[in-house]
Design a protein around this motif. Structure first.
Motif, mmCIF file in Angstrom:
data_model
loop_
_atom_site.group_PDB
_atom_site.id
_atom_site.type_symbol
_atom_site.label_atom_id
_atom_site.label_comp_id
_atom_site.label_asym_id
_atom_site.label_seq_id
_atom_site.Cartn_x
_atom_site.Cartn_y
_atom_site.Cartn_z
ATOM 1 N N THR A 96 62.129 104.393 -17.815
ATOM 2 C CA THR A 96 61.336 103.252 -18.270
ATOM 3 C C THR A 96 59.980 103.180 -17.593
ATOM 4 O OG1 THR A 96 62.368 101.790 -16.618
ATOM 5 C CG2 THR A 96 63.374 101.875 -18.819
ATOM 6 N N HIS A 97 59.918 103.566 -16.290
ATOM 7 C CA HIS A 97 58.633 103.496 -15.591
ATOM 8 C C HIS A 97 58.672 104.279 -14.291
ATOM 9 C CE1 HIS A 97 60.859 100.100 -13.849
ATOM 10 N NE2 HIS A 97 59.996 100.066 -12.844
ATOM 11 N N GLN A 98 57.549 104.301 -13.618
ATOM 12 C CA GLN A 98 57.226 105.247 -12.562
ATOM 13 C C GLN A 98 57.884 104.990 -11.207
ATOM 14 O OE1 GLN A 98 53.394 104.218 -10.492
ATOM 15 N NE2 GLN A 98 52.984 103.146 -12.407
ATOM 16 N N GLY A 198 54.762 97.859 -22.305
ATOM 17 C CA GLY A 198 54.110 96.672 -21.760
ATOM 18 C C GLY A 198 53.452 96.962 -20.427
ATOM 19 N N GLN A 199 52.599 96.043 -20.014
ATOM 20 C CA GLN A 199 51.871 96.148 -18.757
ATOM 21 C C GLN A 199 52.395 95.102 -17.769
ATOM 22 O OE1 GLN A 199 47.537 96.176 -19.464
ATOM 23 N NE2 GLN A 199 48.013 96.431 -21.624
ATOM 24 N N GLY A 200 51.783 95.095 -16.600
ATOM 25 C CA GLY A 200 52.082 94.079 -15.600
ATOM 26 C C GLY A 200 52.790 94.669 -14.413
ATOM 27 N N HIS A 201 54.078 94.939 -14.560
ATOM 28 C CA HIS A 201 54.840 95.546 -13.471
ATOM 29 C C HIS A 201 54.339 96.962 -13.209
ATOM 30 C CE1 HIS A 201 58.173 96.054 -10.749
ATOM 31 N NE2 HIS A 201 58.628 97.094 -11.429
ATOM 32 N N THR A 202 54.098 97.701 -14.274
ATOM 33 C CA THR A 202 53.446 99.010 -14.225
ATOM 34 C C THR A 202 52.567 99.128 -15.467
ATOM 35 O OG1 THR A 202 55.348 100.059 -15.316
ATOM 36 C CG2 THR A 202 55.285 100.132 -12.886
ATOM 37 N N ALA A 218 65.719 96.710 -20.692
ATOM 38 C CA ALA A 218 64.483 96.038 -20.280
ATOM 39 C C ALA A 218 63.828 96.635 -19.057
ATOM 40 C CB ALA A 218 64.769 94.551 -20.024
ATOM 41 N N GLY A 219 64.488 97.550 -18.339
ATOM 42 C CA GLY A 219 63.903 98.035 -17.094
ATOM 43 C C GLY A 219 63.616 96.873 -16.158
ATOM 44 N N ASP A 220 62.412 96.860 -15.600
ATOM 45 C CA ASP A 220 61.980 95.761 -14.719
ATOM 46 C C ASP A 220 61.073 94.769 -15.433
ATOM 47 O OD1 ASP A 220 63.359 96.730 -12.570
ATOM 48 O OD2 ASP A 220 61.631 97.549 -11.518
ATOM 49 N N GLN A 221 60.825 94.958 -16.714
ATOM 50 C CA GLN A 221 59.874 94.094 -17.405
ATOM 51 C C GLN A 221 60.395 92.665 -17.549
ATOM 52 O OE1 GLN A 221 57.019 95.196 -17.699
ATOM 53 N NE2 GLN A 221 55.872 94.269 -19.361
ATOM 54 N N VAL A 222 61.692 92.504 -17.760
ATOM 55 C CA VAL A 222 62.318 91.179 -17.859
ATOM 56 C C VAL A 222 63.599 91.222 -17.033
ATOM 57 C CG1 VAL A 222 63.230 89.387 -19.356
ATOM 58 C CG2 VAL A 222 61.413 90.881 -20.201
ATOM 59 N N LEU A 223 63.651 90.433 -15.972
ATOM 60 C CA LEU A 223 64.810 90.369 -15.081
ATOM 61 C C LEU A 223 65.360 88.945 -15.090
ATOM 62 C CD1 LEU A 223 63.304 92.396 -12.087
ATOM 63 C CD2 LEU A 223 64.882 93.239 -13.837
ATOM 64 N N SER A 227 61.934 87.551 -10.220
ATOM 65 C CA SER A 227 60.689 87.811 -10.941
ATOM 66 C C SER A 227 60.191 89.203 -10.595
ATOM 67 C CB SER A 227 59.626 86.778 -10.564
ATOM 68 O OG SER A 227 60.020 85.486 -10.951
ATOM 69 N N PRO A 228 59.825 90.022 -11.576
ATOM 70 C CA PRO A 228 59.274 91.342 -11.266
ATOM 71 C C PRO A 228 57.995 91.223 -10.448
ATOM 72 C CG PRO A 228 59.733 91.112 -13.610
ATOM 73 C CD PRO A 228 59.863 89.755 -13.021
ATOM 74 N N ASN A 229 57.766 92.192 -9.590
ATOM 75 C CA ASN A 229 56.506 92.248 -8.869
ATOM 76 C C ASN A 229 55.395 92.660 -9.829
ATOM 77 O OD1 ASN A 229 54.534 94.255 -7.103
ATOM 78 N ND2 ASN A 229 55.095 92.366 -6.061
ATOM 79 N N VAL A 230 54.363 91.841 -9.912
ATOM 80 C CA VAL A 230 53.184 92.135 -10.734
ATOM 81 C C VAL A 230 52.006 92.197 -9.774
ATOM 82 C CG1 VAL A 230 51.715 91.382 -12.633
ATOM 83 C CG2 VAL A 230 54.190 91.015 -12.748
#
Length: 362
Positions: A96-98, A198-202, A218-223, A227-230
């Motif tokens: 999902t992300h890096q 989507g953006q924000g978290h990564t 959802a990965g970390d985009q919606v927990l 709250s995800p770190n942005v």
């Protein structure tokens, strides 16, 4: 930081529903939708675990997210592959992300099963950049970024000692990948999965939504409970990730129904997607209101931790200090983009922020 979400408990709003029961322990894989297995891998930090997913894909499994490179995660994968996944091969690895807890074991799995890695372009390239930091010198731009936020020499020493650690938690990635883009439809086994980025978290985080199964990974985009770190990072100090996260949450709300089963990377699967997005937005507005009040007088980024975070943030924990700084700067950049802040450079390049007085030119 990943912040516990407790403020909603006193609010008269609909609660989230957790329909999947007890979470799997090490070596277990629970089926929570037809052909979709829920597994957990250990993390050596306050989060304690990451959820990863196996989706039936022909005679094997598509794996979504992988855990970080560690002996504990390798041992867990060996148990899962030989046990509940039945010795069947991994057909592809989707990330999902890096971040290392998501991409860390991807290269290990790809190499073992000679399959393809699937990612969005920005997340793949950022993963390569993070892995390349291992063993490198601390960049002067990073030191300047944290000095600007108000870090003292002790905190900067913590940054120096941690630099490159994330890269050491990522196994060697293949030098090619299969591209996922927003709006694409990926066929996995018997079902279509729609890619929502989507953006924000990564910068280009991917979620996967199956209308047939009524499930969203959802990965970390919606927990659900944190709250995800942005954050803003030294690589892009003027970024406005909060605006990107807002837009991304609105996009998810439009594309995915409220009663979908959301499979997050941390905590438990839940129902109530739109309710959760509402709470994120309410938290954002509350934090902005607190900041506007606190910035009646000049403040550095590090002076604002107590405004945004319920627990004390100190330089004793270098990682949490960096996450808190990045998130605070994200809020400050958001207000700056609205033309609400005056920023002045003090000694040693430290930035002092103050709310712009009415009638003051931007």
């Amino acid at each position: 930081m990943y912040r516990p979400d407790s403020e909603h408990l006193a609010q008269p709003v609909a609660r989230l529903h957790y329909p999947c029961g007890e979470a799997p322990s090490a070596g277990q894989a629970f089926e929570i939708a037809p052909g979709v297995r829920w597994m957990r891998l250990p993390l050596p930090n306050v989060l304690a675990h990451i959820n990863v997913w196996a989706i039936e894909d022909g005679d094997g499994w598509a794996i979504v997210d992988t855990g970080l490179l560690s002996p504990q995660c390798e041992e867990a994968w060996e148990a899962l592959l030989a046990g509940p996944l039945g010795g069947r091969p991994v057909t592809r690895v989707i990330v999902t992300h890096q971040h290392p807890d998501h991409v860390g074991m991807a290269g290990w799995l790809v190499d073992r099963f000679q399959c393809h890695l699937w990612m969005t372009r920005l997340e793949y390239l950022h993963s390569l950049a993070t892995a390349a930091e291992a063993g490198q010198e601390v960049p002067p731009e990073g030191l300047a970024f944290y000095r600007r936020a108000g870090w003292d020499e002790g905190a900067l020493d913590g940054y120096r000692s941690r630099f490159g650690r994330a890269g050491r938690m990522i196994s060697r990635l293949p030098r090619s990948f299969r591209l996922m883009e927003d709006g694409a439809v990926v066929r996995i086994g018997a079902h279509d999965w729609h890619v929502l980025t989507g953006q924000g978290h990564t910068p280009e985080h991917a979620c996967l939504y199956s209308p047939d199964l009524h499930v969203m990974i959802a990965g970390d985009q919606v927990l659900p409970r944190i709250s995800p770190n942005v954050s803003v990072h030294p690589m892009e100090p003027d970024a406005n990730p909060l605006a990107g996260w807002q837009a991304s949450l609105s996009h998810i709300r439009r594309m995915v129904p409220e009663d979908v089963l959301v499979l997050p990377a941390h905590n438990d699967p839940f129902e109530g997607l739109h309710t959760r997005i509402d709470r994120f937005e309410q938290s954002l507005w509350r934090n902005l209101a607190r900041l506007r009040d606190a910035l009646r007088e000049p403040r550095r980024a590090v002076d604002l931790f107590a405004v945004l975070f319920a627990v004390p943030v100190t330089g004793d924990d270098a990682l949490q200090y960096a996450l808190a700084t990045g998130e605070t700067v994200a809020y400050l950049n958001y207000l700056s983009a609205l033309g609400e802040l005056q920023v002045q450079a003090g000694e040693s390049g430290v930035a002092w922020y103050r709310a712009r007085r009415p009638g003051t030119a931007a």
